[in-house]
Design a protein around this motif. Structure first.
Motif, PDB file in Angstrom:
ATOM      1  N   GLY A  87     -27.557 -14.930  14.757  1.00 53.61           N
ATOM      2  CA  GLY A  87     -28.163 -15.938  13.886  1.00 53.61           C
ATOM      3  C   GLY A  87     -27.588 -15.953  12.485  1.00 53.61           C
ATOM      4  N   SER A  88     -27.120 -14.798  12.006  1.00 56.92           N
ATOM      5  CA  SER A  88     -26.506 -14.761  10.675  1.00 56.92           C
ATOM      6  C   SER A  88     -25.099 -15.359  10.701  1.00 56.92           C
ATOM      7  CB  SER A  88     -26.468 -13.330  10.133  1.00 56.92           C
ATOM      8  OG  SER A  88     -25.499 -12.558  10.815  1.00 56.92           O
ATOM      9  N   MET A  89     -24.495 -15.401  11.869  1.00 58.00           N
ATOM     10  CA  MET A  89     -23.150 -15.970  12.021  1.00 58.00           C
ATOM     11  C   MET A  89     -23.193 -17.459  12.365  1.00 58.00           C
ATOM     12  SD  MET A  89     -21.551 -12.802  14.169  1.00 58.00           S
ATOM     13  CE  MET A  89     -19.896 -13.432  14.271  1.00 58.00           C
ATOM     14  N   LYS A  90     -24.125 -17.828  13.216  1.00 59.83           N
ATOM     15  CA  LYS A  90     -24.318 -19.224  13.652  1.00 59.83           C
ATOM     16  C   LYS A  90     -25.816 -19.454  13.716  1.00 59.83           C
ATOM     17  CE  LYS A  90     -20.080 -20.306  15.593  1.00 59.83           C
ATOM     18  NZ  LYS A  90     -19.322 -21.477  15.278  1.00 59.83           N
ATOM     19  N   ALA A  91     -26.321 -20.312  12.865  1.00 60.90           N
ATOM     20  CA  ALA A  91     -27.767 -20.543  12.778  1.00 60.90           C
ATOM     21  C   ALA A  91     -28.332 -21.097  14.081  1.00 60.90           C
ATOM     22  CB  ALA A  91     -28.078 -21.494  11.634  1.00 60.90           C
ATOM     23  N   TYR A  92     -29.515 -20.622  14.428  1.00 59.19           N
ATOM     24  CA  TYR A  92     -30.227 -21.115  15.608  1.00 59.19           C
ATOM     25  C   TYR A  92     -30.925 -22.425  15.295  1.00 59.19           C
ATOM     26  CZ  TYR A  92     -29.821 -16.446  17.683  1.00 59.19           C
ATOM     27  OH  TYR A  92     -29.334 -15.280  18.199  1.00 59.19           O
ATOM     28  N   GLU A  93     -31.053 -23.257  16.298  1.00 56.03           N
ATOM     29  CA  GLU A  93     -31.973 -24.394  16.276  1.00 56.03           C
ATOM     30  C   GLU A  93     -33.250 -23.810  16.859  1.00 56.03           C
ATOM     31  OE1 GLU A  93     -33.675 -27.792  15.543  1.00 56.03           O
ATOM     32  OE2 GLU A  93     -31.518 -27.660  15.141  1.00 56.03           O
ATOM     33  N   MET A  94     -34.234 -23.513  16.037  1.00 60.53           N
ATOM     34  CA  MET A  94     -35.402 -22.746  16.479  1.00 60.53           C
ATOM     35  C   MET A  94     -36.276 -23.477  17.500  1.00 60.53           C
ATOM     36  SD  MET A  94     -34.696 -19.945  15.172  1.00 60.53           S
ATOM     37  CE  MET A  94     -36.063 -18.810  15.153  1.00 60.53           C
ATOM     38  N   ASP A  95     -36.190 -24.804  17.544  1.00 58.12           N
ATOM     39  CA  ASP A  95     -36.935 -25.569  18.545  1.00 58.12           C
ATOM     40  C   ASP A  95     -36.190 -25.669  19.873  1.00 58.12           C
ATOM     41  OD1 ASP A  95     -39.082 -26.029  16.866  1.00 58.12           O
ATOM     42  OD2 ASP A  95     -38.249 -27.903  16.083  1.00 58.12           O
ATOM     43  N   ALA A  96     -34.947 -25.191  19.919  1.00 61.96           N
ATOM     44  CA  ALA A  96     -34.135 -25.290  21.142  1.00 61.96           C
ATOM     45  C   ALA A  96     -34.746 -24.461  22.265  1.00 61.96           C
ATOM     46  CB  ALA A  96     -32.709 -24.823  20.861  1.00 61.96           C
ATOM     47  N   LEU A  97     -34.700 -25.013  23.460  1.00 62.89           N
ATOM     48  CA  LEU A  97     -35.135 -24.297  24.654  1.00 62.89           C
ATOM     49  C   LEU A  97     -34.249 -23.067  24.821  1.00 62.89           C
ATOM     50  CD1 LEU A  97     -36.930 -24.463  27.256  1.00 62.89           C
ATOM     51  CD2 LEU A  97     -34.981 -25.600  28.325  1.00 62.89           C
ATOM     52  N   VAL A  98     -34.849 -21.915  25.134  1.00 63.55           N
ATOM     53  CA  VAL A  98     -34.059 -20.718  25.385  1.00 63.55           C
ATOM     54  C   VAL A  98     -33.953 -20.522  26.894  1.00 63.55           C
ATOM     55  CG1 VAL A  98     -35.953 -19.013  25.283  1.00 63.55           C
ATOM     56  CG2 VAL A  98     -33.647 -18.322  24.678  1.00 63.55           C
ATOM     57  N   LYS A  99     -32.742 -20.195  27.337  1.00 64.76           N
ATOM     58  CA  LYS A  99     -32.497 -19.887  28.743  1.00 64.76           C
ATOM     59  C   LYS A  99     -31.720 -18.581  28.818  1.00 64.76           C
ATOM     60  CE  LYS A  99     -32.196 -24.654  30.425  1.00 64.76           C
ATOM     61  NZ  LYS A  99     -31.256 -25.633  31.032  1.00 64.76           N
ATOM     62  N   ILE A 100     -31.921 -17.886  29.934  1.00 62.87           N
ATOM     63  CA  ILE A 100     -31.199 -16.641  30.186  1.00 62.87           C
ATOM     64  C   ILE A 100     -30.183 -16.925  31.289  1.00 62.87           C
ATOM     65  CG2 ILE A 100     -31.385 -14.221  30.885  1.00 62.87           C
ATOM     66  CD1 ILE A 100     -32.850 -14.932  28.205  1.00 62.87           C
ATOM     67  N   GLU A 101     -28.915 -16.680  31.005  1.00 63.60           N
ATOM     68  CA  GLU A 101     -27.864 -16.876  32.003  1.00 63.60           C
ATOM     69  C   GLU A 101     -27.572 -15.536  32.658  1.00 63.60           C
ATOM     70  OE1 GLU A 101     -24.212 -19.715  31.777  1.00 63.60           O
ATOM     71  OE2 GLU A 101     -23.652 -17.815  30.831  1.00 63.60           O
ATOM     72  N   TYR A 102     -27.673 -15.514  33.988  1.00 63.01           N
ATOM     73  CA  TYR A 102     -27.524 -14.246  34.705  1.00 63.01           C
ATOM     74  C   TYR A 102     -27.113 -14.497  36.140  1.00 63.01           C
ATOM     75  CZ  TYR A 102     -28.750  -9.996  37.186  1.00 63.01           C
ATOM     76  OH  TYR A 102     -28.704  -8.894  37.992  1.00 63.01           O
ATOM     77  N   GLY A 103     -26.389 -13.569  36.675  1.00 58.03           N
ATOM     78  CA  GLY A 103     -26.050 -13.559  38.095  1.00 58.03           C
ATOM     79  C   GLY A 103     -25.525 -12.191  38.474  1.00 58.03           C
ATOM     80  N   ASN A 104     -25.626 -11.871  39.749  1.00 56.91           N
ATOM     81  CA  ASN A 104     -25.044 -10.628  40.265  1.00 56.91           C
ATOM     82  C   ASN A 104     -24.524 -10.897  41.673  1.00 56.91           C
ATOM     83  OD1 ASN A 104     -27.230 -10.372  42.100  1.00 56.91           O
ATOM     84  ND2 ASN A 104     -28.380  -9.078  40.713  1.00 56.91           N
ATOM     85  N   ALA A 105     -24.089  -9.888  42.375  1.00 52.48           N
ATOM     86  CA  ALA A 105     -23.504 -10.066  43.700  1.00 52.48           C
ATOM     87  C   ALA A 105     -24.490 -10.650  44.713  1.00 52.48           C
ATOM     88  CB  ALA A 105     -22.952  -8.735  44.213  1.00 52.48           C
ATOM     89  N   MET A 106     -25.777 -10.508  44.456  1.00 54.58           N
ATOM     90  CA  MET A 106     -26.771 -10.995  45.406  1.00 54.58           C
ATOM     91  C   MET A 106     -27.575 -12.195  44.883  1.00 54.58           C
ATOM     92  SD  MET A 106     -27.842  -7.236  46.910  1.00 54.58           S
ATOM     93  CE  MET A 106     -29.525  -7.569  46.839  1.00 54.58           C
ATOM     94  N   PHE A 107     -27.259 -12.657  43.673  1.00 54.69           N
ATOM     95  CA  PHE A 107     -27.988 -13.774  43.068  1.00 54.69           C
ATOM     96  C   PHE A 107     -26.984 -14.639  42.323  1.00 54.69           C
ATOM     97  CE2 PHE A 107     -30.420 -15.660  39.518  1.00 54.69           C
ATOM     98  CZ  PHE A 107     -31.436 -16.287  40.234  1.00 54.69           C
ATOM     99  N   HIS A 108     -26.882 -15.905  42.727  1.00 51.96           N
ATOM    100  CA  HIS A 108     -25.926 -16.825  42.096  1.00 51.96           C
ATOM    101  C   HIS A 108     -26.167 -16.910  40.582  1.00 51.96           C
ATOM    102  CE1 HIS A 108     -29.531 -19.226  42.637  1.00 51.96           C
ATOM    103  NE2 HIS A 108     -29.086 -20.020  41.697  1.00 51.96           N
ATOM    104  N   THR A 109     -25.106 -17.061  39.835  1.00 50.71           N
ATOM    105  CA  THR A 109     -25.248 -17.213  38.393  1.00 50.71           C
ATOM    106  C   THR A 109     -26.011 -18.500  38.094  1.00 50.71           C
ATOM    107  OG1 THR A 109     -23.213 -15.989  37.988  1.00 50.71           O
ATOM    108  CG2 THR A 109     -24.002 -17.401  36.203  1.00 50.71           C
ATOM    109  N   ALA A 110     -27.006 -18.388  37.243  1.00 50.39           N
ATOM    110  CA  ALA A 110     -27.858 -19.527  36.916  1.00 50.39           C
ATOM    111  C   ALA A 110     -28.362 -19.396  35.493  1.00 50.39           C
ATOM    112  CB  ALA A 110     -29.048 -19.584  37.881  1.00 50.39           C
TER     113      ALA A 110
END
Length: 161
Positions: A87-110
Motif C-alpha cells: 500500500g505504501s508503494m501503490k495505493a489501494y482502492e479501499m472499496d475494491a473487492l478483495v479476492k484471493i488467487e490460489y491453486g495447487n496440484a489438486m485445485f485449479h487456480t482461481a
C-alpha cells in the motif's frame, strides 16, 4: 469483502495465525507465501452491450515446495505488514473487492471470494469460495432470473450473445 474490510479484519486479529480455507475443510498449506498483490481495474462489456467498470484487489498465494511440512502458518501481523508495504508503494482502492488467487496440484487456480471468517484458539480462518459466472444482461436478453447457465436463451445466434 472489500479491501478496507479485509485489512481491518487482519488488524483486529494480529496475534493469530492466518489460514485460508479454499474449499470445505481444505486449507492452503502452512508453506504459503503472499507472492503478489494486484490492483486491477475492470472495464467490461456484457452480452447485452451494457458497460461496467470496477476495481479489485487480488492477493496471490503460493505454496513453496521448499517449505513442505513447515509447522506454522503465516501470522496475520506478517500478512498485514506485507499489505501495508504494498500500500505504501501503490495505493489501494479501499472499496475494491478483495479476492484471493490460489491453486495447487489438486485445485485449479482461481480468484476466490472471501465469504466469511472464523476464529479459533489463535487462528483466523478466512473462508473462500468460487463464484459461478452469470449473465448480467438477463433483462436485455430475455433470460428469466431463474434460468440456469445451460439455457439456450443466451446462446450464440439468439440475438443476445
Amino acid at each position: 469483502m472489500n479491501t478496507s474490510e479485509f485489512i481491518t479484519l487482519l488488524a483486529e486479529h494480529q496475534g493469530k495465525s492466518l489460514l485460508f480455507e479454499y474449499a470445505p475443510k481444505m486449507l492452503v498449506g502452512t508453506n504459503y507465501h503472499i507472492t503478489e498483490v494486484k490492483h486491477i481495474t475492470i472495464d467490461a462489456v456484457d452480452c447485452g452491450a451494457g458497460t461496467d467498470s470496477w476495481k479489485e484487489t487480488i492477493i496471490q498465494l503460493w505454496e513453496s515446495p521448499g517449505e513442505l511440512g513447515k509447522p506454522d502458518y503465516m501470522s496475520t501481523y506478517k500478512a498485514l505488514e506485507i499489505l501495508r508495504k504494498v500500500g505504501s508503494m501503490k495505493a489501494y482502492e479501499m472499496d475494491a473487492l478483495v479476492k484471493i488467487e490460489y491453486g495447487n496440484a489438486m485445485f485449479h487456480t482461481a480468484q476466490l471470494h472471501v465469504t466469511g471468517f472464523e476464529t479459533k484458539e489463535g487462528l483466523l480462518i478466512l473462508k473462500l469460495s468460487v463464484q459461478p459466472t452469470d449473465c448480467k444482461a438477463k433483462e436485455t436478453c430475455g433470460v428469466p432470473e431463474t434460468a440456469i447457465a445451460q439455457d439456450a436463451a443466451c446462446a450464440p445466434g439468439s440475438g443476445c450473445c
